[in-house]
Write an enzyme that holds these catalytic residues in place. Sequence first.
Site, PDB file in Angstrom:
ATOM      1  N   LYS A  54      44.333  38.060  37.437  1.00  0.00           N
ATOM      2  CA  LYS A  54      44.174  38.605  36.207  1.00  0.00           C
ATOM      3  C   LYS A  54      43.031  40.058  36.486  1.00  0.00           C
ATOM      4  O   LYS A  54      42.758  40.703  35.853  1.00  0.00           O
ATOM      5  CB  LYS A  54      43.641  37.490  35.185  1.00  0.00           C
ATOM      6  CG  LYS A  54      44.710  36.223  34.570  1.00  0.00           C
ATOM      7  CD  LYS A  54      44.883  35.118  33.675  1.00  0.00           C
ATOM      8  CE  LYS A  54      45.373  34.360  33.700  1.00  0.00           C
ATOM      9  NZ  LYS A  54      45.574  33.162  33.036  1.00  0.00           N
ATOM     10  N   GLN A  98      40.778  29.669  31.408  1.00  0.00           N
ATOM     11  CA  GLN A  98      41.433  29.351  32.131  1.00  0.00           C
ATOM     12  C   GLN A  98      41.201  27.997  31.969  1.00  0.00           C
ATOM     13  O   GLN A  98      40.841  27.036  31.839  1.00  0.00           O
ATOM     14  CB  GLN A  98      41.014  29.103  33.751  1.00  0.00           C
ATOM     15  CG  GLN A  98      42.360  29.037  34.801  1.00  0.00           C
ATOM     16  CD  GLN A  98      43.688  30.047  34.236  1.00  0.00           C
ATOM     17  OE1 GLN A  98      43.547  30.708  34.500  1.00  0.00           O
ATOM     18  NE2 GLN A  98      44.694  29.510  34.268  1.00  0.00           N
ATOM     19  N   ASP A 121      43.506  35.544  24.329  1.00  0.00           N
ATOM     20  CA  ASP A 121      44.160  34.529  25.146  1.00  0.00           C
ATOM     21  C   ASP A 121      45.007  33.813  24.114  1.00  0.00           C
ATOM     22  O   ASP A 121      45.413  32.591  24.053  1.00  0.00           O
ATOM     23  CB  ASP A 121      43.732  33.512  25.840  1.00  0.00           C
ATOM     24  CG  ASP A 121      45.333  32.954  26.649  1.00  0.00           C
ATOM     25  OD1 ASP A 121      45.374  33.636  27.422  1.00  0.00           O
ATOM     26  OD2 ASP A 121      44.875  31.569  27.658  1.00  0.00           O
TER      27      ASP A 121
END
Length: 292
Positions: A54, A98, A121
């Site tokens: 990413k 994450q 996200d």
Amino acid sequence: MTAQVLDGRAVAAALLDRVGREVSEFVADHGRVPVLATVLVGDDPASHTYVRMKANRCLKAGMHSHRLTLASSISTETLVHQLRELSDDPAVDGILLQHPVPAHLDERAAFEAIDPAKDVDGVTRTSFAAMAFGEDGFHSATPGGIMALLDAYDIPLAGRHAVVVGRSAILGKPAGMLLLARDATVTYCHSRTADLAARVAEADIVVAAVGRPGLIRGAWIKPGAVVVDAGYADNTGDVEHAAAAERASYLTPVPGGVGPMTIATLLAQTIRAARQHEAARQPSVQPVRGAI
């Protein structure tokens, strides 16, 4: 019948090209680079690989990736504090925690510490509600990427029966909500579903989102169905691909299908968040009483 490949790499590349142009325009207009903050807890090798990927994509798109790595032994309180600090930082446009985080941490509490305006996200309750009610907000990155991939191939969704196998809060559930918002009829399947094979066989669109290699047998697939394999474990998807390809009309490869779309969607939502933040900083112009 041999299924046409839903090429996530090609579609993601086109989306990232667009993101790169939007970033260049943003920098020219506002004199700063959009920032995505990534938070990684612990030393799981796969998580480190994902965060590194990413960060590399951010760099290629012209964005800055601010990485925060925390010890696996931290408390939920410490993680929540760090995420709130990033939420309050005006230099940060988007935040990615994450996942999964170590088992002793309250992942939901951590997600909810992220400012919804920076939830690129799509993991907060606010983002899920926006998806469920069809309101403006950020999509969960993988489900949002799936929708973009289906749209790139002009696959009709309205009136079709979609079966989502998996009910996680960041993949299965939001994928179903996004399909429902596009007028598909949605069935959720999970570990307690009776006769999974029969449910899958009814589907015009199958979204497999479990992470159990080969769970969905190719023989279950309805001829002509669209199959999106969002599962990933040991470089293998949830769907028995060779057999499914003989029956499906479209099929995502693993890897190279959903994965690239997830990262591209994340970055597309980051530049969108950056634009929204700049718009919010602009003083509103109030009419002057008595002015001609």
